[in-house]
Design a protein around this motif. Structure first.
Motif, short mmCIF file in Angstrom:
data_model
loop_
_atom_site.label_atom_id
_atom_site.label_comp_id
_atom_site.label_asym_id
_atom_site.label_seq_id
_atom_site.Cartn_x
_atom_site.Cartn_y
_atom_site.Cartn_z
N ARG A 237 8.43 37.80 10.20
CA ARG A 237 9.75 37.21 10.01
C ARG A 237 9.86 36.41 8.72
O ARG A 237 10.80 35.63 8.55
CB ARG A 237 10.08 36.28 11.20
N GLN A 238 8.88 36.55 7.83
CA GLN A 238 8.97 35.81 6.58
C GLN A 238 8.66 36.69 5.37
O GLN A 238 7.96 37.68 5.48
CB GLN A 238 8.06 34.59 6.59
N ARG B 3 11.65 31.95 5.25
CA ARG B 3 11.67 32.18 6.70
C ARG B 3 13.02 32.74 7.14
O ARG B 3 14.06 32.21 6.76
CB ARG B 3 11.44 30.86 7.43
N LEU C 115 17.46 38.15 9.65
CA LEU C 115 16.47 39.20 9.46
C LEU C 115 17.12 40.52 9.04
O LEU C 115 16.52 41.31 8.31
CB LEU C 115 15.68 39.40 10.75
N ARG D 296 15.48 33.71 10.47
CA ARG D 296 15.66 33.47 11.90
C ARG D 296 16.86 34.25 12.39
O ARG D 296 17.89 34.32 11.70
CB ARG D 296 15.88 31.99 12.18
#
Length: 176
Positions: A167-168, A129, A135, A131
């Motif tokens: 976003r992952q 993930r 990114l 955040r």
């Protein structure tokens, strides 16, 4: 003499009057080969012994039929199918979630869980993930997933290579 419903058997083997072949290779109740007989004659012989003529190999030429008790045969076939279903292992997909700036000890704990899951025969989906500003540094996530891949290379193969999804970043590992 017991009465049978005249509806054709929906599941299981054909028996007695539901056998469609004019001739069958007959095996008696002792397991001995009687030879190729007319189906009606074979049904009559089975009735003399108090059993049914059951088609055990319909694709053979001529079909193979045995003197058996149909109810007992179906019961044993169902028992065998239940046992096979009980012993089969379904493969689940377990998920491990990480962050790109994971600490060494946390990474080791996650790797231990991945080893456990793969040892049990399950697939593992590694989710990374991102955040905020993380990114912008996708290469850090790629390096982390390559490190995971190297650590499990001897017990697992990469089924789905790392890819970004929103976003992952995802990667799927499967046991070798």
């Amino acid at each position: 003499m017991s009465r049978r419903p005249m509806a054709p058997p929906m599941n299981g083997p054909r028996f007695n009057e539901f056998i469609q072949s004019p001739t069958v290779r007959v095996i008696d109740e002792k397991g001995e080969n009687v030879g190729v007989l007319n189906t009606q004659v074979a049904i009559a012989r089975a009735a003399e012994v108090g059993l049914d003529l059951v088609e055990v190999s319909p694709n053979a030429d001529p079909p193979v039929a045995k003197f058996l008790d149909v109810g007992k045969y179906k019961y044993e076939a169902q028992k065998k199918a239940n046992l096979a279903r009980k012993t089969q292992k379904t493969q689940e997909i377990k998920e491990i979630k990480m962050r790109p700036n994971i600490d060494d000890h946390d990474y080791d704990v996650k790797m231990k869980k991945i080893h456990d899951f793969i040892g049990e025969g399950d697939k593992v989906k590694v989710t990374l993930r991102f955040r905020g500003r993380e990114l912008a540094h996708g290469q850090l996530g790629m390096q982390l997933l390559q490190r995971v891949q190297e650590n499990v290379a001897e017990i697992a193969k990469v089924e789905q290579h790392p890819r970004m999804e929103g976003r992952q970043m995802l990667m799927v590992l499967a046991p070798k």
